[in-house]
Write a protein that holds these residues in place. Structure first.
Motif, PDB file in Angstrom:
ATOM      1  N   VAL A  41       5.316   4.619 -12.025  1.00 43.41           N
ATOM      2  CA  VAL A  41       6.152   3.468 -11.690  1.00 43.41           C
ATOM      3  C   VAL A  41       7.428   3.495 -12.517  1.00 43.41           C
ATOM      4  CG1 VAL A  41       6.323   0.958 -11.819  1.00 43.41           C
ATOM      5  CG2 VAL A  41       4.261   2.008 -10.899  1.00 43.41           C
ATOM      6  N   ALA A  57       3.610  -2.305 -12.142  1.00 41.91           N
ATOM      7  CA  ALA A  57       2.516  -1.357 -12.388  1.00 41.91           C
ATOM      8  C   ALA A  57       1.161  -2.046 -12.474  1.00 41.91           C
ATOM      9  CB  ALA A  57       2.788  -0.580 -13.680  1.00 41.91           C
ATOM     10  N   TYR A 111      -1.657  -1.645  -9.851  1.00 47.99           N
ATOM     11  CA  TYR A 111      -2.310  -0.330  -9.903  1.00 47.99           C
ATOM     12  C   TYR A 111      -3.317  -0.260 -11.034  1.00 47.99           C
ATOM     13  CZ  TYR A 111       1.715   0.942  -7.066  1.00 47.99           C
ATOM     14  OH  TYR A 111       2.656   0.985  -6.105  1.00 47.99           O
ATOM     15  N   THR A 112      -2.891  -0.694 -12.224  1.00 47.40           N
ATOM     16  CA  THR A 112      -3.809  -0.540 -13.361  1.00 47.40           C
ATOM     17  C   THR A 112      -4.989  -1.491 -13.235  1.00 47.40           C
ATOM     18  OG1 THR A 112      -2.521  -2.098 -14.690  1.00 47.40           O
ATOM     19  CG2 THR A 112      -1.959   0.213 -14.882  1.00 47.40           C
ATOM     20  N   ALA A 137       0.799   4.011 -13.768  1.00 49.12           N
ATOM     21  CA  ALA A 137       1.805   3.171 -14.414  1.00 49.12           C
ATOM     22  C   ALA A 137       2.992   4.022 -14.856  1.00 49.12           C
ATOM     23  CB  ALA A 137       1.187   2.444 -15.602  1.00 49.12           C
TER      24      ALA A 137
END
Lengths: 301, 297, 413
Positions: free
Chosen positions: A222, A166, A169-170, A219
């Motif tokens: 995910v 994740a 992405y974050t 997240a």
């Protein structure tokens, strides 16, 4: 799981804007083409969900009947009887846990990277994005044994791998948010005598809140939708919704249960998505925090 | 998956380095870097060690490349198949996604309908997407039922020689991804440019070619890399909608990894190493292409 | 067969303890992590409060329901928390244990596994199973000690490494509405397939069911189990398998999709059968047929094919993982699963319909009554009928070489 949605950002121009631009007004032929294409695309995106919806309310649907031969909620009843609710709860918790860890870590890293004081920034960025390029099964095959030897409990091991998945992405979402974030607000608040905690709580966090929400949603997805990591690293400790779907899909005559479980797996993220859209709209900064708005800042008009 | 800003990042930097500032920055990035680094480097590293026979399930550790040669035929066939599936899925996703993005940014009601429906597919896990596509286009799926076709009259989309259902599933999910990413770019920037170009007398086709597409290009490239790497390395969809032979690399790796014969784990690790190497090469190519894009820097 | 789970009802501690007495004398001590149990009482005492994870194939709704609704509550009454871990395929569980063995884990995630055959044999070779503990189980006295199906699991001596759970018979199933000239031997079956192109196929090994079918064909083309040696040797492989693969290649163009591909697993074959795309399916778990016909998944004309050649039978077991940290609890569950009450409940067609491993002659009158009361299934004949002419399974060492050769010679164009 690919996505980067400019939540809270309108991507379609509103009617007033287009109507006032004479040159941009669609011509009839273009309009017909556009509507046809839009119709085809609508079918393309929506059609695969139709059989799921039908199956979820079909007790019996023998081939080659076009519609279910017996309607009913047997699928739902079976899903509930087979522990669908606790499994749902577990999936939700897993998603939340991934979001709760990956979002603040991603935000911290993104803030440091955006401020430009990180040594070897290129390398750091590359490492943080690398999980995207690593097929999940490679990480799983390699690390299962390492984590077992290190006596890491299975749920913690799953969490670790999913947090890593994740992070790209974050980190990225928050870099975009911080790029559009004006530090002057914080400086000003500090000048006016606010304590660092006060600045964080009343100025900094509210300004990046839409970014945080987007990062957390990604997240969450995910953790919510993972199959491979949960099944192999989790070693059965965590029976989540995708696992239940997978094991039912491996048996004959289970289409209705699979459909019900599948829909259950789609609805919560959709609700979150809707909530995000509303949340994002309350904060005007969201408009500038689209992922691509800052993609090439020097190219902006 | 997100677009990647590329190593080094394209974000503005504020050089205000002081010793304590650097330390603080280091502390800020450390947790995330440690986790991502452990998983990536550890995953690849252990797979590599296993693949050359240094971590056997039973018996003595001994360096050997047997794991790479044992399934050489399957490995090559799988590589070709995986590349083909990933290429087809990526190209189709980009074409459909770009079209959708243009409709979303230009249209009014129709744009919003397409935007909403494409957003709907985003949270669908791939495993469930595969189940849905199967229920739609299998021999006994909704479409042949609706058309009244018997399995003999309906093409072998699921488990057929052309892997159609697998590519369909990837394209379905990933075209929505492209649409959202690209629509995001176009919405923020295309209006001004497009209007200027229109004022200067550019035709619709020329505006599309010279304004919209160049503006979308960086986002499309990044999306394409992400889609390619994902579809190249993903297991569930190809397994659920595929056929037993030939096998894409992840399916081959999984069969070997979960095989009950004790020698097959190094072979699975070898497949994993090959898959990762190809994924990294594709990322490198994508990054190089991105740097050549005029609007990137 | 994927071992299936499920146990019903309450077995009282009193009953268990009573039966134990006679057995304790001959019980071998079971090695726990460091824990050794000399008597059943010790096991029961140590089991209190333990949580046992049972890994089993989860694609069978009845199996899941039996475990969760019947076996789990009964285990709770004995002070053991039982949790089912549904998995897509049994090797997932073995794989997990092997990873744990490799990592030196002593309190792993797997306690019990529904297992048999190749998974058991390979696991035993790699030290995945705890051995020598089943003699401790009081209910083992109700099984026939000379029962060949319980002594050897696909040629691998059981050696107390797994406790019997149910018996199964490989069964071919056909739709009597579409198949009018019913084959009575494997030869006739292949002739039927040839005469009806596209209406027959089998799952691709290493799928469990497909793999059994190929071994059945090995018997059929070579003149039966008396000719093919049960123990594996390269010579035997070279002598007997060419005829098998010749025959399978010859028949290939007449199979579903002209044999250009095969169902990836038994589930895909079942789906084809359920949708009327083929007229035969096959299963190692005929117990589930009754329910599948009753709920309309399978055509109403579904019948079990009786073959003169006979079919192979086996037993499936509950294996105890060597990496388990809850061995006492797992033994209590395995014993409970063997109790006449649970075995009878499990044999109920509405519940799961799995054949018992107990020797009914060894039961007392009340216990026997439980089995006598079982209703007959309209689809599946009784175990006695099914297992007539039962053939023994080849040793598990045969399985992987045959599966791999099949992939190479038949599947690969």
């Amino acid at each position: 799981m690919a996505m980067m949605i400019p939540y809270g950002q309108r991507v379609t121009p509103d009617d007033r804007t287009t109507a006032t631009r004479g040159l941009m007004r669609p011509r009839p032929s273009g309009r017909a083409l556009r509507v046809t294409l839009a119709g085809l695309l609508a079918v393309w995106f929506a059609l695969p969900l139709v059989p799921l919806l039908l199956w979820s309310v079909a007790n019996r649907w023998s081939f080659p009947a076009v519609l279910p031969t017996e309607w009913g909620l047997d699928g739902l009843a079976t899903a509930l009887a087979q522990g669908g609710l606790p499994v749902f709860g577990r999936s939700f918790l897993l998603g939340l846990a991934v979001a709760a860890i990956a979002t603040p870590l991603g935000a911290l890293a993104a803030r440091a990277l955006t401020m430009g004081r990180v040594p070897a920034a290129r390398l750091v960025s590359a490492i943080l994005l690398a999980p995207l390029a690593l097929p999940a099964f490679v990480a799983v095959m390699g690390l299962t044994i390492v984590l077992l030897r290190a006596q890491v409990p299975a749920p913690a091991a799953v969490l670790l791998l999913l947090v890593a998945a994740a992070l790209p992405y974050t980190v990225y979402t928050m870099r975009v948010a911080y790029a559009a974030h004006d530090l002057a607000y914080e400086d000003e608040a500090r000048t006016l005598g606010a304590s660092p905690a006060h600045v964080l709580w009343r100025v900094h966090l509210p300004l990046v809140a839409p970014g945080l929400a987007r990062a957390a949603f990604l997240a969450f997805l995910v953790g919510w939708s993972d199959y491979v990591v949960t099944v192999l690293v989790g070693g059965g400790t965590l029976v989540t919704l995708p696992l239940l779907v997978g094991s039912y899909a491996a048996g004959v005559g289970n289409d209705a249960v699979v459909a019900v479980l599948s829909l259950t797996a789609i609805v919560p993220p959709l609700l979150l998505l809707l909530a995000l859209g509303r949340f994002g709209r309350r904060y005007p900064t969201a408009r500038f925090a689209g992922p691509t708005a800052s993609r090439s800042p020097k190219g902006s008009p | 998956m997100l677009e990647t800003p590329g190593p080094g990042g394209a974000l503005p930097t504020r050089p205000r380095a002081s010793a304590s500032g650097r330390l603080r920055a280091l502390l800020f990035v450390a947790p995330a870097v440690l986790i991502a680094g452990f998983v990536v480097i550890g995953g690849i590293g252990v797979a590599l060690v296993q693949s050359v026979g240094l971590m056997p399930l039973v018996g003595e550790a001994e360096f050997s490349l047997d794991a790479y040669t044992a399934n050489a035929d399957d490995l090559l066939t799988g590589l070709g198949l995986s590349l083909a599936i990933a290429t087809a899925s990526t190209v189709l996703s980009c074409v459909i996604g770009l079209t959708a993005a243009v409709i979303i940014t230009q249209g009014r009601i129709s744009g919003r309908v397409v935007a909403a429906l494409s957003a709907l597919t985003i949270p669908v896990p791939h495993l469930i997407g595969a189940a849905a596509i199967g229920l739609l286009v299998a021999d006994s799926g909704l479409i042949p039922r609706a058309l009244g076709l018997t399995p003999a009259q309906w093409p072998d989309l699921v488990g057929g020689p052309w892997w159609v259902a697998v590519v369909l599933e990837y394209t379905w999910k990933e075209s929505a991804f492209v649409a959202l990413v690209v629509a995001g770019v176009l919405a923020t920037r295309v209006a001004q440019y497009d209007e200027t170009a229109a004022l200067l007398g550019a035709s619709r086709a020329r505006r599309l070619r010279h304004v919209v597409i160049p503006l979308a290009r960086p986002a499309v490239i990044v999306s394409a890399v992400i889609i390619f790497v994902y579809t190249f390395g993903s297991y569930e969809v190809a397994w659920l909608l595929g056929r037993p032979y030939p096998e894409p690399l992840p399916v081959l790796a999984f069969r070997l990894f979960t095989s009950i014969s004790l020698t097959s784990r190094p072979e699975a690790a070898a497949v994993a190493v090959v898959t990762t190497a190809v994924a990294l090469i594709v990322v490198a190519i994508g990054m190089a292409a991105l740097k050549r894009t005029p609007l990137w820097r | 067969m994927k071992p299936s789970p499920r146990i019903a009802r309450r077995l009282s501690v009193v009953l268990a303890a009573g039966l134990t007495v006679g057995l304790a004398a001959c019980s071998a001590p079971a090695a726990g992590d460091d824990q050794q149990y000399d008597s059943w009482e010790e096991v029961v005492a140590a089991a209190q409060g333990q949580t046992v994870k049972l890994w089993m194939y989860g694609g069978d709704e009845q199996g899941n329901a039996y475990v969760n609704d019947v076996l789990v509550p009964a285990a709770a009454e004995l002070g053991v928390t039982l949790e089912q871990v549904p998995i897509a395929d049994t090797p997932d569980a073995l794989n997990r244990i092997l990873s744990e063995v490799q990592a030196g884990e002593t309190s792993g995630e797997v306690d019990l596994v529904w297992v048999n055959g190749n998974n058991f044999g390979t696991g035993k070779e790699a030290g995945a199973w705890e051995c020598g503990w089943t003699d401790l189980l009081p209910n083992m006295a109700l099984t026939d000690p000379a029962d060949p199906l319980l002594e050897n699991d696909f040629g691998t001596p059981v050696d107390g490494c797994e406790a019997p759970w149910h018996k199964a018979q490989f069964t071919l199933v056909y739709n009597s509405d579409t198949v009018t000239d019913v084959p009575t031997s494997y030869d006739e079956l292949l002739a039927w397939a040839e005469a009806n192109p596209g209406r027959f196929t089998y799952p691709a090994p290493p799928d469990f069911t497909g793999s059994v079918f190929v071994r059945e064909m090995l018997y059929a083309v070579n003149g039966g189990p008396d000719v093919v040696p049960l123990g594996y040797s390269e010579d035997a492989f070279a002598e007997f398998t060419p005829a098998l693969f010749d025959e399978l290649q010859r028949i290939e163009p007449f199979l579903w999709r002209e044999g250009s591909t095969y169902p990836q697993n038994s589930n895909e074959l079942n789906e084809l059968y359920a949708n009327g795309e083929v007229d035969f399916t096959m299963t190692y778990g005929p117990a589930t047929l009754t329910q599948l016909v009753a709920d309309g998944t399978y055509p109403a004309g579904t019948k079990v094919l009786t073959l003169e050649d006979g079919t192979v039978g086996n037993a499936s077991f509950l294996g105890l993982a060597s990496t388990s940290g809850n061995k006492a609890g797992a033994m209590v569950v395995a014993n409970l699963a063997l109790s006449p009450e649970q075995q009878a409940a499990k044999a109920e067609p509405d519940v799961w319909g799995q054949f018992t491993v107990l020797d009914v002659d060894l039961l007392d009158a009340d216990q026997r009554a439980l089995f006598d009361a079982l209703p007959e299934s309209p689809v599946v004949p009784s175990y006695d009928v099914l297992s007539e002419n039962a053939n023994p399974e080849l040793s598990s060492a045969w399985v992987t070489p045959i599966d791999e050769a099949w992939r190479e010679l038949v599947l690969t164009p």
